[in-house]
Write a protein that holds these residues in place. Structure first.
Motif: not given
Length: 352
Positions: A256-262
């Motif tokens: 979930k922490s990678t979702l903003p960058d994604a």
């Protein structure tokens, strides 16, 4: 001397002159000879009779008649030369006029449809490969246009010569020549404009093509990442301890922490497509329905991203429920262990 406009009219004047020489002049020659004979006979008779010679009035003497006749002969010679010269001039004019008409007709036939073709904006719906083909075709036309420059100059030179020779139909020749020259200048201007338009469109399509390629290079791995993410979010899990479920929750939190960058990457990829569309709309270019480098459309990316967004809270819920179950199981295990520790010695005592 009355110049005629056509060869038949001038030939008729020459025939009239020759008829004058054949029919009307011979009787006058006989009259002149007879007049000289009568004058000489009269003078002889007067001399023989001892009478004074006859003296005609001034301007009517035989010598005066002879001089006038000589002037007539010279005038006839000059008139005949003028008739022949004028006839040759008309023949030259007729030849030049026919040559002008032939060359003008050939040129007008060649130019037919060229103006419409040069004004055509067919590059607006063409692909990059098609525009490059249109450019090669246009280069061939430019070579053909340059080759026809000589014919236009010949047409103008013939028209100028017809004017210098006082051609009777010069106004229509001049009007036709002017129309050809004006159209030639227009074709030159349109040819230059079409080349500029094609080269400009080629550069714009090259930019769009580069954007499509960049989109494809970034869309493909991002699409694969989303497909893998959807598989992981829907993956079944079987755990037996709190530690195992906590490991899954930690991994999920990391995801979930990678979702903003994604999401930023998604926006960047979609921005590439929007930029290509903006350039196309700005310059009236019709983009192909599909990116030539990938089948992953912005709609597919958005659809899969939306699916990922839907699966994340479902995964959260599933993991949370499993964690609750494991916590409950752990509580039961501890409760069982505590009771077993109390009952165990009692059972052991009874058995003994």
């Amino acid at each position: 001397r009355d110049p005629q406009k056509t060869i038949p009219a001038m030939q008729q004047k020459l025939e009239d002159f020759r008829e004058y020489r054949r029919v009307r002049k011979p009787p006058k020659v006989q009259e002149k000879c007879q007049l000289e004979i009568n004058f000489n006979t009269l003078q002889t008779k007067l001399r023989l009779s001892g009478r004074p010679a006859f003296m005609p009035s001034e301007g009517r003497m035989v010598s005066d008649i002879g001089a006038g006749w000589q002037r007539l002969e010279q005038a006839e010679k000059g008139h005949e030369e003028w008739l022949l010269t004028e006839l040759r001039r008309l023949e030259r004019l007729d030849h030049l006029a026919e040559k002008f008409r032939q060359k003008a007709s050939i040129h007008e036939g060649w130019t037919e449809g060229k103006e419409v073709a040069l004004r055509d904006r067919d590059s607006g719906t063409a692909s990059l490969a098609q525009v490059r083909a249109l450019l090669r075709k246009h280069e061939a036309f430019e070579s053909d246009l340059a080759a026809h420059q000589d014919r236009v100059e010949q047409i103008a030179a013939i028209a100028q010569e017809l004017n210098e020779l006082d051609y009777y139909d010069s106004p229509s020749v001049n009007a036709r020549c002017q129309k050809i020259c004006d159209q030639w200048d227009l074709l030159g201007s349109l040819t230059h404009s079409r080349r500029e338009a094609l080269e400009k469109t080629e550069k714009q399509l090259e930019t769009i093509d580069e954007l499509h390629l960049e989109y494809a290079k970034r869309a493909a791995p991002f699409n694969n990442w989303m497909e893998s993410a959807m598989e992981d979010l829907q993956d079944m899990f079987i755990v037996h301890t709190i530690e195992e479920i906590q490991g899954l929750i930690a991994a999920h939190d990391q995801f979930k922490s990678t979702l903003p960058d994604a999401d930023k990457e998604r926006e960047a990829i979609l921005g590439i497509q929007r930029e290509a569309q903006r350039i196309a709309d700005l310059h009236g270019i019709q983009l192909p329905s599909n990116n030539p480098y990938t089948s992953v459309t912005p709609q597919i990316i958005n659809s899969k991203w939306e699916r990922v967004q839907q699966l994340v809270p479902k995964r959260d819920q599933a993991l949370q429920e499993e964690q609750n179950r494991q916590n409950s199981n752990e509580h039961l295990r501890r409760q069982f262990g505590s009771q077993a520790n109390r009952v165990g010695p009692w059972i052991q005592t009874k058995m003994e």
